[in-house]
Design a protein around this motif. Structure first.
Motif, PDB file in Angstrom:
ATOM      1  N   PRO A 157       2.917 -11.139   0.954  1.00 52.10           N
ATOM      2  CA  PRO A 157       3.757 -10.745   2.215  1.00 52.10           C
ATOM      3  C   PRO A 157       3.064 -10.785   3.370  1.00 52.10           C
ATOM      4  O   PRO A 157       1.961 -10.446   3.457  1.00 52.10           O
ATOM      5  CB  PRO A 157       4.455  -9.454   1.907  1.00 52.10           C
ATOM      6  CG  PRO A 157       3.580  -8.863   0.971  1.00 52.10           C
ATOM      7  CD  PRO A 157       2.891  -9.778   0.022  1.00 52.10           C
ATOM      8  N   THR A 158       3.963 -10.931   4.530  1.00 51.74           N
ATOM      9  CA  THR A 158       3.143 -10.661   5.666  1.00 51.74           C
ATOM     10  C   THR A 158       3.441  -9.225   6.414  1.00 51.74           C
ATOM     11  O   THR A 158       4.397  -8.699   5.686  1.00 51.74           O
ATOM     12  CB  THR A 158       3.520 -11.762   6.747  1.00 51.74           C
ATOM     13  OG1 THR A 158       5.291 -11.470   6.881  1.00 51.74           O
ATOM     14  CG2 THR A 158       3.363 -13.354   6.560  1.00 51.74           C
ATOM     15  N   GLN A 159       2.950  -8.706   7.525  1.00 45.96           N
ATOM     16  CA  GLN A 159       3.261  -7.636   8.039  1.00 45.96           C
ATOM     17  C   GLN A 159       4.870  -7.448   8.454  1.00 45.96           C
ATOM     18  O   GLN A 159       5.354  -6.307   8.154  1.00 45.96           O
ATOM     19  CB  GLN A 159       2.580  -7.475   9.309  1.00 45.96           C
ATOM     20  CG  GLN A 159       2.659  -6.075  10.115  1.00 45.96           C
ATOM     21  CD  GLN A 159       1.987  -5.031   9.048  1.00 45.96           C
ATOM     22  OE1 GLN A 159       0.959  -5.188   8.606  1.00 45.96           O
ATOM     23  NE2 GLN A 159       2.633  -3.779   9.172  1.00 45.96           N
ATOM     24  N   SER A 160       5.489  -8.569   8.716  1.00 42.11           N
ATOM     25  CA  SER A 160       6.849  -8.482   9.017  1.00 42.11           C
ATOM     26  C   SER A 160       7.759  -8.492   7.894  1.00 42.11           C
ATOM     27  O   SER A 160       8.656  -8.193   7.880  1.00 42.11           O
ATOM     28  CB  SER A 160       7.411  -9.618  10.210  1.00 42.11           C
ATOM     29  OG  SER A 160       7.223 -10.995   9.386  1.00 42.11           O
ATOM     30  N   ASP A 161       7.217  -9.062   6.722  1.00 46.73           N
ATOM     31  CA  ASP A 161       7.811  -9.017   5.464  1.00 46.73           C
ATOM     32  C   ASP A 161       8.013  -7.757   5.049  1.00 46.73           C
ATOM     33  O   ASP A 161       9.104  -7.218   4.260  1.00 46.73           O
ATOM     34  CB  ASP A 161       7.245  -9.897   4.488  1.00 46.73           C
ATOM     35  CG  ASP A 161       7.307 -11.359   4.868  1.00 46.73           C
ATOM     36  OD1 ASP A 161       8.463 -11.815   5.508  1.00 46.73           O
ATOM     37  OD2 ASP A 161       6.604 -12.118   4.321  1.00 46.73           O
ATOM     38  N   ILE A 179       6.408   0.194   0.091  1.00 49.35           N
ATOM     39  CA  ILE A 179       6.568   1.537   1.022  1.00 49.35           C
ATOM     40  C   ILE A 179       7.385   2.409   0.069  1.00 49.35           C
ATOM     41  O   ILE A 179       7.114   3.739   0.330  1.00 49.35           O
ATOM     42  CB  ILE A 179       7.336   0.914   2.156  1.00 49.35           C
ATOM     43  CG1 ILE A 179       6.683   0.154   2.997  1.00 49.35           C
ATOM     44  CG2 ILE A 179       7.697   2.200   2.835  1.00 49.35           C
ATOM     45  CD1 ILE A 179       5.411   0.140   3.654  1.00 49.35           C
ATOM     46  N   LEU A 180       8.351   2.248  -0.684  1.00 48.85           N
ATOM     47  CA  LEU A 180       9.069   2.964  -1.547  1.00 48.85           C
ATOM     48  C   LEU A 180       8.179   3.592  -2.517  1.00 48.85           C
ATOM     49  O   LEU A 180       8.355   4.915  -2.870  1.00 48.85           O
ATOM     50  CB  LEU A 180      10.342   2.301  -2.266  1.00 48.85           C
ATOM     51  CG  LEU A 180      11.611   2.098  -1.118  1.00 48.85           C
ATOM     52  CD1 LEU A 180      12.533   1.084  -1.951  1.00 48.85           C
ATOM     53  CD2 LEU A 180      12.071   3.085  -0.717  1.00 48.85           C
ATOM     54  N   GLN A 181       7.070   2.778  -3.118  1.00 52.14           N
ATOM     55  CA  GLN A 181       6.311   3.542  -4.106  1.00 52.14           C
ATOM     56  C   GLN A 181       5.314   4.579  -3.226  1.00 52.14           C
ATOM     57  O   GLN A 181       5.227   5.588  -3.748  1.00 52.14           O
ATOM     58  CB  GLN A 181       5.599   2.444  -4.577  1.00 52.14           C
ATOM     59  CG  GLN A 181       6.120   1.387  -5.305  1.00 52.14           C
ATOM     60  CD  GLN A 181       5.078   0.322  -5.922  1.00 52.14           C
ATOM     61  OE1 GLN A 181       3.761   0.504  -5.826  1.00 52.14           O
ATOM     62  NE2 GLN A 181       5.752  -0.889  -6.316  1.00 52.14           N
ATOM     63  N   GLU A 238      -7.636 -11.997  -2.697  1.00 51.70           N
ATOM     64  CA  GLU A 238      -7.133 -11.711  -1.219  1.00 51.70           C
ATOM     65  C   GLU A 238      -6.730 -10.147  -1.166  1.00 51.70           C
ATOM     66  O   GLU A 238      -6.090  -9.832  -2.076  1.00 51.70           O
ATOM     67  CB  GLU A 238      -6.216 -12.426  -0.558  1.00 51.70           C
ATOM     68  CG  GLU A 238      -6.674 -14.013  -0.588  1.00 51.70           C
ATOM     69  CD  GLU A 238      -5.499 -14.809   0.035  1.00 51.70           C
ATOM     70  OE1 GLU A 238      -5.114 -14.711   1.161  1.00 51.70           O
ATOM     71  OE2 GLU A 238      -4.928 -16.007  -0.786  1.00 51.70           O
ATOM     72  N   ILE A 239      -6.777  -9.459   0.044  1.00 52.14           N
ATOM     73  CA  ILE A 239      -6.582  -8.075   0.201  1.00 52.14           C
ATOM     74  C   ILE A 239      -5.790  -8.078   1.301  1.00 52.14           C
ATOM     75  O   ILE A 239      -6.288  -8.665   2.467  1.00 52.14           O
ATOM     76  CB  ILE A 239      -7.601  -7.179   0.289  1.00 52.14           C
ATOM     77  CG1 ILE A 239      -8.710  -7.125  -1.269  1.00 52.14           C
ATOM     78  CG2 ILE A 239      -7.218  -5.642   0.532  1.00 52.14           C
ATOM     79  CD1 ILE A 239      -9.764  -6.195  -1.205  1.00 52.14           C
ATOM     80  N   PHE A 240      -4.641  -7.725   1.256  1.00 57.23           N
ATOM     81  CA  PHE A 240      -3.590  -7.494   2.348  1.00 57.23           C
ATOM     82  C   PHE A 240      -3.426  -5.858   2.728  1.00 57.23           C
ATOM     83  O   PHE A 240      -2.778  -5.270   1.945  1.00 57.23           O
ATOM     84  CB  PHE A 240      -2.367  -8.185   2.298  1.00 57.23           C
ATOM     85  CG  PHE A 240      -1.495  -8.132   3.589  1.00 57.23           C
ATOM     86  CD1 PHE A 240      -1.785  -8.181   4.700  1.00 57.23           C
ATOM     87  CD2 PHE A 240      -0.231  -7.341   2.945  1.00 57.23           C
ATOM     88  CE1 PHE A 240      -0.720  -7.941   5.504  1.00 57.23           C
ATOM     89  CE2 PHE A 240       0.747  -6.967   4.069  1.00 57.23           C
ATOM     90  CZ  PHE A 240       0.311  -7.527   5.370  1.00 57.23           C
ATOM     91  N   THR A 241      -3.754  -5.529   3.620  1.00 52.89           N
ATOM     92  CA  THR A 241      -3.672  -4.296   4.033  1.00 52.89           C
ATOM     93  C   THR A 241      -2.462  -3.839   5.037  1.00 52.89           C
ATOM     94  O   THR A 241      -2.709  -4.416   6.141  1.00 52.89           O
ATOM     95  CB  THR A 241      -5.142  -3.254   4.455  1.00 52.89           C
ATOM     96  OG1 THR A 241      -5.871  -3.396   3.730  1.00 52.89           O
ATOM     97  CG2 THR A 241      -4.770  -1.880   4.678  1.00 52.89           C
ATOM     98  N   ILE A 259       6.016   3.085   9.223  1.00 56.29           N
ATOM     99  CA  ILE A 259       6.745   2.357   8.450  1.00 56.29           C
ATOM    100  C   ILE A 259       7.332   3.428   7.144  1.00 56.29           C
ATOM    101  O   ILE A 259       8.633   3.295   7.178  1.00 56.29           O
ATOM    102  CB  ILE A 259       6.289   1.357   7.998  1.00 56.29           C
ATOM    103  CG1 ILE A 259       5.683   0.277   8.785  1.00 56.29           C
ATOM    104  CG2 ILE A 259       7.324   0.468   6.788  1.00 56.29           C
ATOM    105  CD1 ILE A 259       5.008  -1.150   8.214  1.00 56.29           C
ATOM    106  N   VAL A 260       6.486   4.173   6.813  1.00 52.74           N
ATOM    107  CA  VAL A 260       6.781   5.115   5.899  1.00 52.74           C
ATOM    108  C   VAL A 260       7.867   6.124   6.454  1.00 52.74           C
ATOM    109  O   VAL A 260       8.807   6.506   5.750  1.00 52.74           O
ATOM    110  CB  VAL A 260       5.506   5.756   5.199  1.00 52.74           C
ATOM    111  CG1 VAL A 260       5.966   7.136   4.349  1.00 52.74           C
ATOM    112  CG2 VAL A 260       4.845   4.995   4.073  1.00 52.74           C
ATOM    113  N   GLN A 261       7.561   6.443   7.771  1.00 52.04           N
ATOM    114  CA  GLN A 261       8.228   7.350   8.302  1.00 52.04           C
ATOM    115  C   GLN A 261       9.732   7.137   8.828  1.00 52.04           C
ATOM    116  O   GLN A 261      10.617   7.624   8.412  1.00 52.04           O
ATOM    117  CB  GLN A 261       7.529   8.142   9.346  1.00 52.04           C
ATOM    118  CG  GLN A 261       8.366   9.209  10.535  1.00 52.04           C
ATOM    119  CD  GLN A 261       8.550  10.400   9.538  1.00 52.04           C
ATOM    120  OE1 GLN A 261       7.584  10.898   8.625  1.00 52.04           O
ATOM    121  NE2 GLN A 261       9.724  11.042   9.754  1.00 52.04           N
TER     122      GLN A 261
END
Length: 813
Positions: free
Chosen positions: A717-721, A729-731, A757-760, A767-769
């Motif tokens: 996914p991308t940051q916007s996805d 995020i729910l996890q 590949e690693i996507f952080t 986003i969590v908040q």
């Protein structure tokens, strides 16, 4: 009355009178012997040439025969090419020894023509032309008779001599020029049948003669052409079948096998006796089942054939067959009759069990003769046909063909059901498939209506080159370098029919089809002539025939289930379910509220999705083993990667993934003390809603915080996805509420067999908040029975959905 004989059958009377003296090899025996050679070649040379090469050898023998070239010409120098030269040289030697007591049909025709004797006062007329030297030899004999006449359709007597001398092999007049040169005549020796020379159709002259300037064309007359451009090959087949049903004396040119099958199928929906389409498919479907090891698709193809009912009334048969497909075949993990019977036993349905007990015995004759001589296999095949379809009466031509096949099979040493199936396919294509694309079989006087199909670049002109011969090999053997000139001449003649339909489809198998140059030129001339390209409304007729009687207007789906259903289904939600509800509420409604599940595909095979699930399981077991050995990782993988095609497809890819994962895991171990895998958490939003989530990997970092990692084998996914696909995020939220630990990192690890590949996720705290604050109101909103589960379209276009056909997006969007 005159004695009219076609060039194809010119020696037929001689054969009948000399049946005991001349043994001409039959088409069936010819193909069987060629197949024997391919099998022997593969065995001796450790090759794997397909049986379909027999087609190429057959056309090569025909071409040699037509051009009066002996088979010995194939003894080529090995230095000219690689394997083809050795293959053809061995074939020439083998074929020469095989035909010691038999003769090839074209060789017999050649001998007959060379020895034919006409009386001096006999009147003989030859009309038409064939590019072969056999035909040229016959024409020369007739030309030299005192009362011999040669009729050459559409010979251009107006072309200037300078242009005539320069025409090349691809010109539509080249074959006529070659014939005149061969018999020793010139155009001055040719007379018009009519009193004065007249060009038959100036539009066609301009289309074919590239030396003519299109701007000089100004003739105003009705065109005999209709050019029909279709969206797809399916639409093209439908329109062609409509033309054939509504016109008389139709000549059809098809260069595409799939299009031919589509047309045959449409023409035979009502009757199977026209060209034996259903008889042939019935014969082949029986073999397909056994050679596919009782594949579900192959079995259903036969059971849904109109010749089978197993003694049931039609409605009852269709109902039982539907249950058998859905309950048994679509739930098989592997193919094979034992798997089918095991599935029936586990389902414990007496009706389905009784149904299959009538199917299996029908194949008993073949299953007991699988590795016998194909003569026994052919006899067993006929017995299976009779067992499976009691009412079936094979057409006389089909019956005669099968009797001849059994008789000829006794003379060859070929075994196994697979070979018999391939040979039967070859023979049926040769015997019963459409011969409309055999150019020399068009009879010009019958062409009232002509349909030229698939008129696209690559098919007009088609590729006539035999793949066994390179241009240099053709030159060495003495074969003409191309047949395009004769094709252009035949096409030129066909276009003089009273009505010519040219059909093509814009979309092809490999993408968008392109117009050939000839069609572009023809369209410009038709427009310049003031005529429409599509004058007959066949496309409009097709729309009328396929248009429904009435259309029910479809609004955007907005189901509103009752409150008690909502409370039950939303009481406990997985993170996956929440994400689907955010992305498309209607998809959530179909899957979780209506509990609709897609049917499993027939002949199920693991996909990349199943591969990803297996990788998750392997990584889980490896991390639980508390062992950092790469060998242990591979050993665990061998236990779980046990589905078909593992060695050829999945295992090489997994080895690269395993190396990337092991390297990454070793590096990460420097930063954490404990790693937990597949750990589940709960987050009670309210008394009515609880979210559950399971994390692929949780690392307890040395500073007391945690990192949550999700494995991916598909796209990242991308940051916007992340905002619209908040599963990770729910996890994080459920883990944070359960463990009361700070989340330092949220990451995706992608393994695709190429490069890890690693996507952080950046700013994951915000986003969590945001999600923690708003998710409760979003989900609680759906507990109101007035809030619909509305179908979404803006996001649904990005991803495929199992429920898209229920959303009917295109009808309301």
């Amino acid at each position: 009355m005159p004695n009219i004989v076609s060039f194809e059958n010119i020696d037929e009377e001689h054969l009948i009178l000399n049946i005991d003296k001349v043994k001409v090899i039959s088409p069936i025996r010819r193909i069987l012997l060629l197949t024997e050679f391919i099998i022997k070649w593969n065995r001796d040379n450790k090759e794997n040439l397909p049986i379909s090469v027999v087609h190429n050898l057959t056309s090569l023998l025909d071409e040699l025969g037509h051009n009066q070239i002996p088979i010995s010409a194939l003894n080529l120098d090995d230095s000219t090419e690689h394997w083809q030269s050795r293959f053809l040289s061995e074939f020439a030697q083998a074929w020469g020894s095989v035909l010691q007591n038999e003769i090839d049909p074209l060789e017999h025709k050649n001998n007959y023509i060379n020895n034919i004797i006409y009386s001096k006062d006999e009147h003989v007329i030859f009309a038409g032309i064939h590019p072969s030297k056999i035909c040229h030899a016959l024409i020369k004999i007739i030309y030299n008779l005192e009362f011999g006449l040669i009729v050459l359709p559409n010979l251009d007597l107006c072309m200037k001599e300078e242009e005539w001398s320069r025409i090349n092999e691809e010109h539509y007049q080249y074959c006529l020029k070659g014939l005149l040169d061969y018999v020793g005549a010139s155009r001055e020796d040719v007379q018009y049948l009519t009193a004065a020379p007249k060009i038959g159709n100036e539009l066609i002259e301009y289309a074919f003669d590239l030396s003519k300037n299109l701007y000089d064309f100004n003739t105003k007359e009705d065109s005999n052409f209709e050019i029909i451009t279709c969206k797809s090959q399916e639409e093209e087949a439908q329109i062609i079948s409509m033309i054939i049903k509504n016109e008389e004396n139709v000549s059809l040119f098809i260069s595409d096998g799939l299009l031919s099958k589509r047309i045959n199928s449409l023409l035979n929906e009502e009757s199977a006796t026209d060209n034996y389409y259903l008889y042939i498919t019935f014969l082949l479907y029986i073999l397909d089942i056994l050679t596919s090891n009782w594949g579900s698709v192959e079995l259903l193809s036969l059971l849904k054939h109109p010749f089978i009912d197993l003694g049931y009334p039609k409605d009852e048969y269709n109902k039982i067959l539907a249950d058998f497909e859905i309950k048994i075949l679509r739930n098989l993990n592997q193919m094979g009759i034992e798997a089918i019977k095991k599935g029936i036993d586990s389902y414990n349905d007496s009706e389905i069990s009784s149904f299959f007990s009538k199917v299996e015995p029908g194949f008993a004759p073949l299953t007991s003769n699988i590795n016998h001589n194909i003569s026994k296999i052919a006899k067993a095949h006929i017995e299976c046909v009779q067992r499976l379809s009691k009412f079936l009466q094979l057409g006389n031509e089909i019956s005669d063909f099968m009797v001849a096949l059994i008789r000829e099979c006794e003379k060859v040493e070929i075994n196994t059901l697979e070979l018999y199936q391939k040979i039967l396919n070859l023979l049926l294509q040769n015997k019963f498939s459409s011969i409309s694309n055999h150019l020399h079989r068009f009879s010009l006087h019958k062409n009232k209506v002509v349909i030229l199909t698939n008129f696209n670049e690559g098919h007009f002109p088609p590729d006539f080159q035999n793949p066994l011969l390179s241009p240099s090999m053709r030159k060495q053997i003495g074969l003409p370098s191309t047949q395009i000139g004769y094709f252009q001449y035949t096409l030129y003649n066909l276009m003089h029919a009273e009505k010519v339909y040219i059909t093509r489809s814009v979309k092809g198998i490999s993408g968008v089809n392109r117009k050939p140059f000839l069609l572009q030129r023809l369209e410009m001339l038709i427009r310049k002539n003031g005529n429409a390209l599509n004058k007959q409304p066949f496309k409009e007729w097709l729309k009328l025939l396929t248009k429904p009687d009435f259309i029910i207007s479809c609004s955007r789906p907005k189901p509103k289930p009752p409150i008690d259903v909502r409370l039950k289904k939303l009481q406990t939600l997985s993170s996956t379910a929440v994400e689907k509800l955010i992305r498309n509420p209607y998809s959530f409604y179909a899957e979780y509220i209506l509990d609709l599940k897609p049917l499993r595909e027939l002949n199920f095979k693991p996909t990349i999705m199943h591969f990803g699930i297996t990788i998750h399981k392997i990584f889980e077991k490896y991390l639980l083993s508390q062992n950092n050995s790469y060998e242990i990782l591979l050993n665990i993988a061998h236990k779980y990667m046990n589905f078909p095609s593992i060695q050829s497809i999945w295992w090489p890819k997994f080895q690269k993934i395993a190396k990337d994962f092991f390297k990454l895991d070793v590096e990460r171990r420097k930063n954490f003390s404990v790693v937990e895998v597949e750990k589940a958490f709960s987050w009670p939003l309210s008394e009515k809603i609880t979210i559950r989530a399971k994390c692929d990997r949780i690392e307890h970092l040395l500073d007391g915080s945690i990192a949550i990692i999700d494995y991916k084998t598909g796209s990242l996914p991308t940051q916007s996805d992340v905002e619209i696909s908040p599963q990770l995020i729910l996890q994080a939220i459920t883990a944070m509420h359960s463990m009361n630990r700070e989340i330092k990192e949220l990451m995706y690890w992608r393994f695709n067999g190429k490069q890890a590949e690693i996507f952080t996720i950046e700013n994951h705290e915000e986003i969590v908040q945001f999600l923690s604050t708003n998710i409760k109101d979003f989900l609680s909103n759906f507990l109101n029975e007035n809030v619909p589960f509305t179908a979404s379209y803006s996001l649904n276009l990005k991803r495929s959905s199992n429920y898209k056909h229920l959303e009917r997006t295109e009808e309301w969007l």
